[in-house]
Design a protein around this motif. Structure first.
Motif, PDB file in Angstrom:
ATOM      1  N   LEU A 251      -3.897   3.071   7.121  1.00 56.66           N
ATOM      2  CA  LEU A 251      -3.178   2.046   6.775  1.00 56.66           C
ATOM      3  C   LEU A 251      -2.381   1.656   7.792  1.00 56.66           C
ATOM      4  O   LEU A 251      -1.372   0.925   8.017  1.00 56.66           O
ATOM      5  CB  LEU A 251      -2.193   2.445   5.654  1.00 56.66           C
ATOM      6  CG  LEU A 251      -3.043   2.280   4.254  1.00 56.66           C
ATOM      7  CD1 LEU A 251      -2.338   2.574   3.244  1.00 56.66           C
ATOM      8  CD2 LEU A 251      -3.688   0.844   4.072  1.00 56.66           C
TER       9      LEU A 251
ATOM     10  N   PRO B 170       0.833  -1.101   0.060  1.00 56.03           N
ATOM     11  CA  PRO B 170      -0.039  -0.159   0.024  1.00 56.03           C
ATOM     12  C   PRO B 170       0.973   1.374  -0.243  1.00 56.03           C
ATOM     13  O   PRO B 170       1.618   1.613   0.626  1.00 56.03           O
ATOM     14  CB  PRO B 170      -0.870  -0.143   1.162  1.00 56.03           C
ATOM     15  CG  PRO B 170      -0.656  -1.580   1.520  1.00 56.03           C
ATOM     16  CD  PRO B 170       0.467  -2.178   1.062  1.00 56.03           C
TER      17      PRO B 170
ATOM     18  N   ARG C 287      -4.062  -2.576   6.979  1.00 54.52           N
ATOM     19  CA  ARG C 287      -2.833  -2.742   5.815  1.00 54.52           C
ATOM     20  C   ARG C 287      -2.826  -4.091   5.236  1.00 54.52           C
ATOM     21  O   ARG C 287      -2.356  -4.228   3.976  1.00 54.52           O
ATOM     22  CB  ARG C 287      -1.467  -2.162   6.553  1.00 54.52           C
ATOM     23  CG  ARG C 287      -0.470  -1.869   5.719  1.00 54.52           C
ATOM     24  CD  ARG C 287       0.835  -1.386   6.422  1.00 54.52           C
ATOM     25  NE  ARG C 287       1.918  -1.190   5.412  1.00 54.52           N
ATOM     26  CZ  ARG C 287       2.110  -0.396   4.701  1.00 54.52           C
ATOM     27  NH1 ARG C 287       1.239   0.649   4.648  1.00 54.52           N
ATOM     28  NH2 ARG C 287       3.100  -0.119   3.568  1.00 54.52           N
TER      29      ARG C 287
ATOM     30  N   LEU D 276      -4.268  -5.768  -2.898  1.00 51.33           N
ATOM     31  CA  LEU D 276      -3.533  -5.228  -4.163  1.00 51.33           C
ATOM     32  C   LEU D 276      -2.945  -6.272  -4.849  1.00 51.33           C
ATOM     33  O   LEU D 276      -2.659  -6.223  -6.007  1.00 51.33           O
ATOM     34  CB  LEU D 276      -2.531  -4.210  -3.525  1.00 51.33           C
ATOM     35  CG  LEU D 276      -3.121  -3.146  -2.843  1.00 51.33           C
ATOM     36  CD1 LEU D 276      -1.904  -2.051  -2.438  1.00 51.33           C
ATOM     37  CD2 LEU D 276      -3.678  -2.059  -4.118  1.00 51.33           C
TER      38      LEU D 276
ATOM     39  N   LEU E 244     -10.488   2.363   0.599  1.00 45.77           N
ATOM     40  CA  LEU E 244      -9.781   3.194  -0.123  1.00 45.77           C
ATOM     41  C   LEU E 244     -10.470   4.357  -0.962  1.00 45.77           C
ATOM     42  O   LEU E 244     -10.080   5.552  -0.609  1.00 45.77           O
ATOM     43  CB  LEU E 244      -8.802   2.320  -1.256  1.00 45.77           C
ATOM     44  CG  LEU E 244      -7.917   1.355  -0.503  1.00 45.77           C
ATOM     45  CD1 LEU E 244      -6.970   0.842  -1.822  1.00 45.77           C
ATOM     46  CD2 LEU E 244      -6.963   1.926   0.238  1.00 45.77           C
TER      47      LEU E 244
ATOM     48  N   PHE F 161     -11.972  -2.716  -2.401  1.00 43.79           N
ATOM     49  CA  PHE F 161     -11.166  -1.292  -1.908  1.00 43.79           C
ATOM     50  C   PHE F 161     -12.192  -0.309  -1.445  1.00 43.79           C
ATOM     51  O   PHE F 161     -11.720   0.844  -1.579  1.00 43.79           O
ATOM     52  CB  PHE F 161     -10.234  -0.931  -2.956  1.00 43.79           C
ATOM     53  CG  PHE F 161      -9.041  -2.130  -3.104  1.00 43.79           C
ATOM     54  CD1 PHE F 161      -7.939  -2.430  -2.465  1.00 43.79           C
ATOM     55  CD2 PHE F 161      -9.048  -2.690  -4.454  1.00 43.79           C
ATOM     56  CE1 PHE F 161      -7.121  -3.206  -2.556  1.00 43.79           C
ATOM     57  CE2 PHE F 161      -8.239  -3.702  -4.663  1.00 43.79           C
ATOM     58  CZ  PHE F 161      -7.273  -3.956  -3.898  1.00 43.79           C
TER      59      PHE F 161
ATOM     60  N   ARG G 283      -4.958  -6.468   4.989  1.00 41.06           N
ATOM     61  CA  ARG G 283      -5.987  -6.654   4.163  1.00 41.06           C
ATOM     62  C   ARG G 283      -5.959  -5.733   2.653  1.00 41.06           C
ATOM     63  O   ARG G 283      -6.129  -6.442   1.705  1.00 41.06           O
ATOM     64  CB  ARG G 283      -7.396  -6.373   4.748  1.00 41.06           C
ATOM     65  CG  ARG G 283      -8.436  -6.438   3.775  1.00 41.06           C
ATOM     66  CD  ARG G 283     -10.028  -6.002   4.759  1.00 41.06           C
ATOM     67  NE  ARG G 283     -11.061  -5.994   3.620  1.00 41.06           N
ATOM     68  CZ  ARG G 283     -12.201  -5.575   4.263  1.00 41.06           C
ATOM     69  NH1 ARG G 283     -12.270  -4.936   5.263  1.00 41.06           N
ATOM     70  NH2 ARG G 283     -13.114  -5.216   3.296  1.00 41.06           N
ATOM     71  N   VAL G 284      -5.393  -4.713   2.838  1.00 41.11           N
ATOM     72  CA  VAL G 284      -5.273  -3.956   1.484  1.00 41.11           C
ATOM     73  C   VAL G 284      -4.084  -4.478   0.762  1.00 41.11           C
ATOM     74  O   VAL G 284      -4.153  -4.689  -0.467  1.00 41.11           O
ATOM     75  CB  VAL G 284      -4.893  -2.505   2.003  1.00 41.11           C
ATOM     76  CG1 VAL G 284      -4.569  -1.684   0.656  1.00 41.11           C
ATOM     77  CG2 VAL G 284      -6.378  -1.888   2.308  1.00 41.11           C
TER      78      VAL G 284
ATOM     79  N   LEU H  90      -9.448  -0.980  -8.202  1.00 42.29           N
ATOM     80  CA  LEU H  90      -9.457  -0.075  -6.987  1.00 42.29           C
ATOM     81  C   LEU H  90     -10.853   0.581  -6.646  1.00 42.29           C
ATOM     82  O   LEU H  90     -11.006   0.761  -5.653  1.00 42.29           O
ATOM     83  CB  LEU H  90      -8.138   0.961  -7.183  1.00 42.29           C
ATOM     84  CG  LEU H  90      -6.791   0.451  -7.064  1.00 42.29           C
ATOM     85  CD1 LEU H  90      -5.939   1.453  -7.600  1.00 42.29           C
ATOM     86  CD2 LEU H  90      -6.473  -0.368  -5.835  1.00 42.29           C
TER      87      LEU H  90
END
Length: 223
Positions: free
Chosen positions: A85, A69, A91, A98, A168, A165, A93-94, A160
């Motif tokens: 994050l 991230p 963080r 990604l 985000l 997400f 999970r993201v 994204l």
């Protein structure tokens, strides 16, 4: 490409490689040229890299290729995203999300990379073969990275903007898309760089032990 080569051809290849000036990179040697060898080196390196990147664990399980991230800096959306994050669970999970995106994007990038290999103009192929462990990949990246990242950007942007997400997009929604675009650019660039790092690693391994490939062209010119 014909995968058979007799002992005489192999001796011709090795002898010619030792005697060729750098400018003679397209000179035929037996049934093959030095350009054939560089392309074969890149084809095999790319095939192996994409097989690894799209296999179990993909990008995430490999420190060389993991997508992280990004820190978007001081914008309002970037600050909110940064706060999110800092929570380890978020963080992680993201990051996993990604890297799942990266695997999907690698499938799309593979034909672009392979086409670039076939279309490359190798004006100094002998120097590439005699270069460092990732010399061929470095040349490929210089010629093709821009088009690969450009191809990745729309798919990355769409991914994204998906439910995966949601955090985000919520964090970046107040910025009118500026930080969101920066996020997509960053992730696309990371994926592109990871792809070429993975290809370079495979090239270095092939150069280290060309006999393990079983490929007569590579064994003759790299062995």
């Amino acid at each position: 490409m014909d995968q058979s080569i007799d002992l005489l051809d192999r001796r011709r290849l090795i002898a010619a490689m030792a005697l060729l000036p750098l400018a003679a990179c397209a000179t035929p040697m037996g049934r093959y040229t030095v350009e054939d060898a560089v392309r074969r080196l890149l084809e095999l390196s790319s095939e192996r890299a994409f097989a690894r990147l799209t296999g179990p664990g993909g990008f995430y399980d490999d420190q060389l290729t993991r997508i992280v991230p990004p820190d978007l800096g001081g914008g309002k959306g970037g600050a909110v995203l940064g706060a999110l994050l800092r929570t380890r669970a978020v963080r992680d999970r993201v990051a996993m999300g990604l890297n799942d995106v990266a695997v999907d994007m690698a499938d799309n990038a593979a034909p672009i990379v392979m086409d670039a290999v076939r279309r490359m103009t190798l004006t100094d192929a002998v120097a590439v073969l005699r270069g460092g462990p990732t010399a061929a990949t470095d040349l490929l990246a210089r010629e093709a990275r821009g088009s690969v990242v450009e191809m990745l950007l729309p798919g990355t942007s769409s991914a994204l903007d998906s439910d995966m997400f949601e955090m985000l997009t919520a964090a970046l929604s107040a910025t009118g898309g500026k930080d969101y675009a920066a996020l997509a650019d960053n992730v696309s660039g990371q994926i592109g760089d990871a792809i070429f790092r993975a290809i370079g690693r495979e090239e270095a391994e092939i150069r280290r032990d060309p006999r393990a490939t079983g490929d007569p062209i590579l064994m003759a010119l790299l062995g």
